[in-house]
Scaffold this motif. Structure first.
Motif, PDB file in Angstrom:
ATOM      1  N   ARG A   1       0.897  -1.363  -0.084  1.00 49.11           N
ATOM      2  CA  ARG A   1      -0.102   0.032   0.141  1.00 49.11           C
ATOM      3  C   ARG A   1       0.952   1.253   0.057  1.00 49.11           C
ATOM      4  O   ARG A   1       1.930   1.355   0.538  1.00 49.11           O
ATOM      5  N   ARG A   2       0.622   2.069  -0.703  1.00 47.37           N
ATOM      6  CA  ARG A   2       1.367   3.582  -0.574  1.00 47.37           C
ATOM      7  C   ARG A   2       0.355   4.450   0.156  1.00 47.37           C
ATOM      8  O   ARG A   2      -0.809   4.928  -0.344  1.00 47.37           O
ATOM      9  N   ILE A   3       0.600   4.657   1.279  1.00 48.09           N
ATOM     10  CA  ILE A   3      -0.302   5.566   2.178  1.00 48.09           C
ATOM     11  C   ILE A   3       0.022   6.846   2.414  1.00 48.09           C
ATOM     12  O   ILE A   3       1.250   7.450   2.566  1.00 48.09           O
ATOM     13  N   ALA A   4      -0.997   7.903   2.456  1.00 48.92           N
ATOM     14  CA  ALA A   4      -0.889   9.248   2.578  1.00 48.92           C
ATOM     15  C   ALA A   4      -1.262   9.286   4.116  1.00 48.92           C
ATOM     16  O   ALA A   4      -2.300   8.968   4.482  1.00 48.92           O
ATOM     17  N   LEU A   5      -0.389   9.934   5.089  1.00 48.15           N
ATOM     18  CA  LEU A   5      -0.931  10.394   6.142  1.00 48.15           C
ATOM     19  C   LEU A   5      -1.231  11.787   6.291  1.00 48.15           C
ATOM     20  O   LEU A   5      -0.608  12.455   5.867  1.00 48.15           O
ATOM     21  N   LEU A   6      -2.566  11.910   7.036  1.00 48.94           N
ATOM     22  CA  LEU A   6      -2.991  13.253   7.246  1.00 48.94           C
ATOM     23  C   LEU A   6      -3.177  13.322   8.819  1.00 48.94           C
ATOM     24  O   LEU A   6      -3.963  12.699   9.469  1.00 48.94           O
ATOM     25  N   TRP A   7      -2.376  14.096   9.356  1.00 49.66           N
ATOM     26  CA  TRP A   7      -1.974  14.229  10.835  1.00 49.66           C
ATOM     27  C   TRP A   7      -2.574  15.529  11.442  1.00 49.66           C
ATOM     28  O   TRP A   7      -1.874  16.595  11.147  1.00 49.66           O
ATOM     29  N   ASP A   8      -3.700  15.550  12.258  1.00 46.49           N
ATOM     30  CA  ASP A   8      -4.048  16.617  12.825  1.00 46.49           C
ATOM     31  C   ASP A   8      -3.315  16.777  14.162  1.00 46.49           C
ATOM     32  O   ASP A   8      -3.694  16.130  15.280  1.00 46.49           O
ATOM     33  N   PHE A   9      -2.222  17.219  14.153  1.00 45.69           N
ATOM     34  CA  PHE A   9      -1.254  17.466  15.232  1.00 45.69           C
ATOM     35  C   PHE A   9      -1.688  17.532  16.487  1.00 45.69           C
ATOM     36  O   PHE A   9      -1.475  16.958  17.646  1.00 45.69           O
ATOM     37  N   GLU A  10      -2.303  19.051  16.677  1.00 45.62           N
ATOM     38  CA  GLU A  10      -2.449  19.385  17.922  1.00 45.62           C
ATOM     39  C   GLU A  10      -3.963  18.893  18.548  1.00 45.62           C
ATOM     40  O   GLU A  10      -3.830  18.408  19.714  1.00 45.62           O
ATOM     41  N   ASN A  11      -4.744  18.278  17.635  1.00 47.75           N
ATOM     42  CA  ASN A  11      -5.814  17.560  18.083  1.00 47.75           C
ATOM     43  C   ASN A  11      -5.643  16.258  18.751  1.00 47.75           C
ATOM     44  O   ASN A  11      -5.673  15.888  19.966  1.00 47.75           O
ATOM     45  N   LEU A  12      -4.608  15.541  18.114  1.00 48.37           N
ATOM     46  CA  LEU A  12      -4.296  14.119  18.531  1.00 48.37           C
ATOM     47  C   LEU A  12      -3.332  14.322  19.559  1.00 48.37           C
ATOM     48  O   LEU A  12      -3.395  13.588  20.706  1.00 48.37           O
ATOM     49  N   GLY A  13      -2.383  15.107  19.657  1.00 48.00           N
ATOM     50  CA  GLY A  13      -1.391  15.447  20.685  1.00 48.00           C
ATOM     51  C   GLY A  13      -2.062  15.970  21.811  1.00 48.00           C
ATOM     52  O   GLY A  13      -1.575  15.427  23.000  1.00 48.00           O
TER      53      GLY A  13
ATOM     54  N   ASP B   1      -7.973  21.791  11.009  1.00 57.71           N
ATOM     55  CA  ASP B   1      -8.749  20.915  10.310  1.00 57.71           C
ATOM     56  C   ASP B   1      -9.212  20.829   9.142  1.00 57.71           C
ATOM     57  O   ASP B   1      -9.152  19.962   8.039  1.00 57.71           O
ATOM     58  N   ILE B   2      -9.775  22.331   8.854  1.00 56.47           N
ATOM     59  CA  ILE B   2     -10.000  22.566   7.446  1.00 56.47           C
ATOM     60  C   ILE B   2      -8.910  22.554   6.611  1.00 56.47           C
ATOM     61  O   ILE B   2      -8.886  22.151   5.547  1.00 56.47           O
ATOM     62  N   ALA B   3      -7.779  23.011   6.772  1.00 57.50           N
ATOM     63  CA  ALA B   3      -6.545  22.996   6.031  1.00 57.50           C
ATOM     64  C   ALA B   3      -6.062  21.624   5.660  1.00 57.50           C
ATOM     65  O   ALA B   3      -5.786  21.150   4.437  1.00 57.50           O
ATOM     66  N   LEU B   4      -6.227  20.780   6.736  1.00 55.11           N
ATOM     67  CA  LEU B   4      -5.944  19.117   6.683  1.00 55.11           C
ATOM     68  C   LEU B   4      -6.950  18.434   5.565  1.00 55.11           C
ATOM     69  O   LEU B   4      -6.345  17.784   4.852  1.00 55.11           O
ATOM     70  N   CYS B   5      -8.182  19.011   5.658  1.00 57.43           N
ATOM     71  CA  CYS B   5      -9.365  18.347   4.791  1.00 57.43           C
ATOM     72  C   CYS B   5      -8.947  18.909   3.275  1.00 57.43           C
ATOM     73  O   CYS B   5      -9.090  18.161   2.547  1.00 57.43           O
ATOM     74  N   ASN B   6      -8.531  19.976   3.236  1.00 58.89           N
ATOM     75  CA  ASN B   6      -8.251  20.652   1.857  1.00 58.89           C
ATOM     76  C   ASN B   6      -7.058  19.884   1.187  1.00 58.89           C
ATOM     77  O   ASN B   6      -7.154  19.526  -0.071  1.00 58.89           O
ATOM     78  N   MET B   7      -6.147  19.579   2.134  1.00 60.94           N
ATOM     79  CA  MET B   7      -5.037  18.749   1.705  1.00 60.94           C
ATOM     80  C   MET B   7      -5.288  17.264   1.184  1.00 60.94           C
ATOM     81  O   MET B   7      -4.870  16.871   0.195  1.00 60.94           O
ATOM     82  N   GLY B   8      -6.396  16.874   2.217  1.00 62.77           N
ATOM     83  CA  GLY B   8      -6.709  15.408   1.891  1.00 62.77           C
ATOM     84  C   GLY B   8      -7.267  15.183   0.683  1.00 62.77           C
ATOM     85  O   GLY B   8      -7.655  14.205   0.075  1.00 62.77           O
ATOM     86  N   LEU B   9      -8.323  16.385   0.509  1.00 64.94           N
ATOM     87  CA  LEU B   9      -9.038  16.235  -0.873  1.00 64.94           C
ATOM     88  C   LEU B   9      -8.121  16.281  -2.105  1.00 64.94           C
ATOM     89  O   LEU B   9      -8.458  15.849  -3.187  1.00 64.94           O
ATOM     90  N   SER B  10      -7.031  17.009  -1.970  1.00 64.69           N
ATOM     91  CA  SER B  10      -5.806  16.956  -3.183  1.00 64.69           C
ATOM     92  C   SER B  10      -5.408  15.428  -3.093  1.00 64.69           C
ATOM     93  O   SER B  10      -5.291  14.919  -4.213  1.00 64.69           O
ATOM     94  N   VAL B  11      -5.233  15.008  -2.221  1.00 72.17           N
ATOM     95  CA  VAL B  11      -4.403  13.729  -1.906  1.00 72.17           C
ATOM     96  C   VAL B  11      -5.348  12.779  -2.413  1.00 72.17           C
ATOM     97  O   VAL B  11      -4.940  11.745  -3.413  1.00 72.17           O
ATOM     98  N   VAL B  12      -6.626  12.501  -2.424  1.00 75.18           N
ATOM     99  CA  VAL B  12      -7.353  11.489  -2.884  1.00 75.18           C
ATOM    100  C   VAL B  12      -7.394  11.458  -4.489  1.00 75.18           C
ATOM    101  O   VAL B  12      -7.842  10.324  -5.102  1.00 75.18           O
ATOM    102  N   HIS B  13      -6.971  12.723  -5.024  1.00 77.59           N
ATOM    103  CA  HIS B  13      -6.881  12.548  -6.359  1.00 77.59           C
ATOM    104  C   HIS B  13      -5.556  12.187  -6.975  1.00 77.59           C
ATOM    105  O   HIS B  13      -5.547  11.955  -8.552  1.00 77.59           O
ATOM    106  N   ARG B  14      -4.678  11.790  -6.204  1.00 84.02           N
ATOM    107  CA  ARG B  14      -3.479  11.423  -6.742  1.00 84.02           C
ATOM    108  C   ARG B  14      -3.739   9.657  -6.894  1.00 84.02           C
ATOM    109  O   ARG B  14      -3.757   9.068  -5.860  1.00 84.02           O
ATOM    110  N   PRO B  15      -3.246   9.344  -8.144  1.00 83.93           N
ATOM    111  CA  PRO B  15      -3.389   7.991  -8.534  1.00 83.93           C
ATOM    112  C   PRO B  15      -2.292   6.938  -7.769  1.00 83.93           C
ATOM    113  O   PRO B  15      -2.617   5.861  -7.567  1.00 83.93           O
TER     114      PRO B  15
END
Length: 183
Positions: A8-20, A103-117
């Protein structure tokens, strides 16, 4: 691993302060410096990637620009943490302090990641179960991405309903606990 070829080729999306922040409440690791906690999380994310049969090939970390009350030592600490994450290969997204800004910034980045083949798996690490993350997970699934969620506490039911796999630490941060909930 499923019928795909290769790991698997995994993209990690980490909400640093929330999880921390959730981990900070755990007395077994609350005495660790922020960078040490970050290292611990990174090792756990790598273990999760191995458990998923892959490797993290892209890592995005969202955090608010928190410099304390103008104390230069707070800003220096913040910059050391950011530098430490960048040194470990992460793309760090810093945003001004504000409700759900990271959260919103991470979601925006995540939305671009899901389009990467070249990415076939999304690993979202957050304590937040907000609708913006639910939308990200649903969108990833619509793009045929395998979705895993890593949380400090037990994942909320609605997160488990979307995710293919969920991981949580419980109170054992020694090694992500490997307490696995099949989706």
């Amino acid at each position: 691993m499923d019928a795909r070829s290769g790991p698997r080729r995994i993209a990690l999306l980490w909400d640093f302060e929330n999880l921390g922040a959730a981990a900070k409440k755990d007395h077994s690791i609350s005495s660790l410096r922020t960078i040490e906690r970050a290292d611990l999380f990174i090792r756990n994310f790598q273990e999760i990637a191995r458990e998923l049969g892959g490797e993290i090939v892209a890592s995005y970390v969202a955090m608010s620009l928190q410099g304390g009350d103008g104390d230069p030592r707070d800003m220096q600490k913040y910059l050391r943490v950011v530098g430490s994450l960048v040194d470990r290969g992460a793309t760090v997204i810093t945003v001004p302090v504000g409700r759900d800004a990271a959260d919103i910034a991470l979601c925006n980045m995540g939305l671009s990641v899901v389009h990467r083949p070249e990415i076939d798996t999304v690993l979202l690490a957050t304590e937040d179960g907000g609708e913006h993350f639910m939308e990200l997970l649903r969108t990833a699934k619509m793009h045929d991405k395998y979705v895993a969620v890593a949380r400090y506490d037990q994942p909320a039911t609605r997160v488990r309903d979307i995710a293919d796999r969920a991981f949580f630490t419980g109170s054992n941060m020694r090694l992500w606990g490997m307490q696995i909930i099949e989706g």
